[in-house]
Design a protein around this motif. Structure first.
Motif, PDB file in Angstrom:
ATOM      1  N   CYS A   1      -9.201  -1.330  13.258  1.00  0.00           N
ATOM      2  CA  CYS A   1      -7.935  -1.924  13.672  1.00  0.00           C
ATOM      3  C   CYS A   1      -7.015  -2.018  12.464  1.00  0.00           C
ATOM      4  O   CYS A   1      -7.478  -2.130  11.320  1.00  0.00           O
ATOM      5  CB  CYS A   1      -8.136  -3.295  14.312  1.00  0.00           C
ATOM      6  SG  CYS A   1      -8.692  -4.583  13.182  1.00  0.00           S
ATOM      7  N   LEU A   2      -5.728  -1.918  12.722  1.00  0.00           N
ATOM      8  CA  LEU A   2      -4.730  -2.032  11.666  1.00  0.00           C
ATOM      9  C   LEU A   2      -4.159  -3.437  11.654  1.00  0.00           C
ATOM     10  O   LEU A   2      -3.906  -4.029  12.707  1.00  0.00           O
ATOM     11  CB  LEU A   2      -3.592  -1.030  11.881  1.00  0.00           C
ATOM     12  CG  LEU A   2      -3.894   0.453  11.676  1.00  0.00           C
ATOM     13  CD1 LEU A   2      -2.632   1.270  11.928  1.00  0.00           C
ATOM     14  CD2 LEU A   2      -4.425   0.718  10.285  1.00  0.00           C
ATOM     15  N   LYS A   3      -3.935  -3.952  10.448  1.00  0.00           N
ATOM     16  CA  LYS A   3      -3.345  -5.278  10.325  1.00  0.00           C
ATOM     17  C   LYS A   3      -2.409  -5.305   9.128  1.00  0.00           C
ATOM     18  O   LYS A   3      -2.730  -4.758   8.063  1.00  0.00           O
ATOM     19  CB  LYS A   3      -4.421  -6.346  10.160  1.00  0.00           C
ATOM     20  CG  LYS A   3      -3.873  -7.775  10.189  1.00  0.00           C
ATOM     21  CD  LYS A   3      -4.992  -8.809  10.182  1.00  0.00           C
ATOM     22  CE  LYS A   3      -4.424 -10.215  10.221  1.00  0.00           C
ATOM     23  NZ  LYS A   3      -5.504 -11.248  10.188  1.00  0.00           N
ATOM     24  N   GLN A   4      -1.254  -5.929   9.322  1.00  0.00           N
ATOM     25  CA  GLN A   4      -0.322  -6.067   8.215  1.00  0.00           C
ATOM     26  C   GLN A   4      -0.889  -7.046   7.193  1.00  0.00           C
ATOM     27  O   GLN A   4      -1.553  -8.030   7.542  1.00  0.00           O
ATOM     28  CB  GLN A   4       1.031  -6.562   8.721  1.00  0.00           C
ATOM     29  CG  GLN A   4       2.134  -6.512   7.666  1.00  0.00           C
ATOM     30  CD  GLN A   4       3.516  -6.646   8.290  1.00  0.00           C
ATOM     31  OE1 GLN A   4       3.805  -6.053   9.335  1.00  0.00           O
ATOM     32  NE2 GLN A   4       4.380  -7.420   7.656  1.00  0.00           N
ATOM     33  N   ILE A   5      -0.644  -6.762   5.920  1.00  0.00           N
ATOM     34  CA  ILE A   5      -1.173  -7.619   4.859  1.00  0.00           C
ATOM     35  C   ILE A   5      -0.458  -8.968   4.865  1.00  0.00           C
ATOM     36  O   ILE A   5       0.747  -9.051   4.644  1.00  0.00           O
ATOM     37  CB  ILE A   5      -1.021  -6.932   3.485  1.00  0.00           C
ATOM     38  CG1 ILE A   5      -1.886  -5.662   3.436  1.00  0.00           C
ATOM     39  CG2 ILE A   5      -1.423  -7.889   2.359  1.00  0.00           C
ATOM     40  CD1 ILE A   5      -1.762  -4.868   2.144  1.00  0.00           C
TER      41      ILE A   5
ATOM     42  N   ASP B   1     -15.118  -4.079  11.442  1.00  0.00           N
ATOM     43  CA  ASP B   1     -15.993  -5.255  11.467  1.00  0.00           C
ATOM     44  C   ASP B   1     -15.491  -6.331  10.508  1.00  0.00           C
ATOM     45  O   ASP B   1     -16.284  -7.004   9.836  1.00  0.00           O
ATOM     46  CB  ASP B   1     -17.427  -4.865  11.108  1.00  0.00           C
ATOM     47  CG  ASP B   1     -18.038  -3.892  12.098  1.00  0.00           C
ATOM     48  OD1 ASP B   1     -17.673  -3.956  13.286  1.00  0.00           O
ATOM     49  OD2 ASP B   1     -18.872  -3.052  11.666  1.00  0.00           O
ATOM     50  N   GLY B   2     -14.167  -6.470  10.429  1.00  0.00           N
ATOM     51  CA  GLY B   2     -13.569  -7.508   9.606  1.00  0.00           C
ATOM     52  C   GLY B   2     -13.455  -7.168   8.131  1.00  0.00           C
ATOM     53  O   GLY B   2     -12.907  -7.969   7.355  1.00  0.00           O
TER      54      GLY B   2
END
Length: 258
Positions: free
Chosen positions: A129-133, A172-173
């Motif tokens: 999954c993609l997540k903004q910093i 997985d985080g």
């Protein structure tokens, strides 16, 4: 004697025409430091930001051998404006200077295909999954060797949130890849992309890079790209950039000052 220059306009003529965003960051007083051999009308200047140091004007031996007191790092990449500056770097840092070739990409607005970039982002496997910093990821990346440069040049998360931008791929985080602003300047960022060694060659760098470029385009920022090697050139071209030229740089190991 070496002087720190607080006003970029004092040395701006020496860097005129140099299409390097990290120099712009210093001249604009957004990030980085400027030094010169004269405080008022210098004919030699140095811009230093992150792991990079740029020399312009008349080659000066004292400037090449100068390391600011605040600079604690043991490695730096020196970029000479002319072959004469390069000769001086080799002379001053003999035994510690490795001559390398880097690759500049053109800075062109309006060249990115948002449709193509979205297709690259959508190709991400469901296991990631993609997540903004955000603050948590900023602090996390800053404590991991392989991805530290995604955030390390920024003095704080507050500065990063105001001037920077980045995304990471999680599995997985755990952070396994990312694309972020190595540095920032008025109107854009300099891109840094890193992938954890055991997750390379899975397309994660392409996905993170595409997502970051889309975010920049949406904000009206230009995502500048400078390539360390031909693999980076190939990735940049896949994302829409065009090659400009090769240039010489020197990697200094044991940057203790001369």
């Amino acid at each position: 004697m070496i002087y720190e220059i607080r006003r970029g306009s004092v040395v701006a003529p020496l860097f005129e025409g140099w299409q390097e965003t990290m120099i712009w960051s210093c001249l604009q007083n957004v990030m980085g430091h400027l030094y010169a051999v004269s405080p008022e009308q210098p004919d030699s200047a140095m811009a230093i930001l992150g792991d990079f140091c740029f020399f312009a004007g008349r080659p000066d031996r004292e400037l090449v051998g100068y390391k600011p007191e605040w600079c604690r790092q043991d490695f730096i990449i020196m970029v000479p404006e002319t072959p004469e500056w390069g000769d001086l770097i080799e002379s001053v840092w003999q035994g510690r200077a490795k001559k390398v070739t880097r690759y500049a990409m053109k800075k062109e607005t309006g060249v990115f295909s948002e449709e193509k970039l979205r297709c690259i982002v959508d190709s991400l496997s469901p296991e990631y999954c993609l997540k903004q910093i955000d603050r948590e990821l900023f602090e996390l990346c800053g404590g991991i060797d392989w991805c530290r440069d995604l955030v390390s040049v920024f003095e704080s998360y507050e500065q990063y949130a105001a001037k920077g931008l980045g995304v990471v791929a999680l599995r997985d985080g755990e952070v396994v890849a990312g694309a972020s602003s190595y540095t920032a300047y008025d109107g854009g960022i300099e891109i840094e992309i890193d992938t954890r060694p055991d997750f390379r060659r899975r397309g994660l760098a392409s996905v993170c890079g595409a997502k970051l470029i889309l975010e920049c385009v949406g904000r009206g920022w230009y995502p500048s790209w400078d390539a360390q090697n031909l693999w980076s050139v190939s990735l940049a071209e896949k994302l829409g950039y065009h090659f400009s030229h090769e240039y010489t740089a020197y990697e200094i190991q044991g940057y203790h000052g001369c």
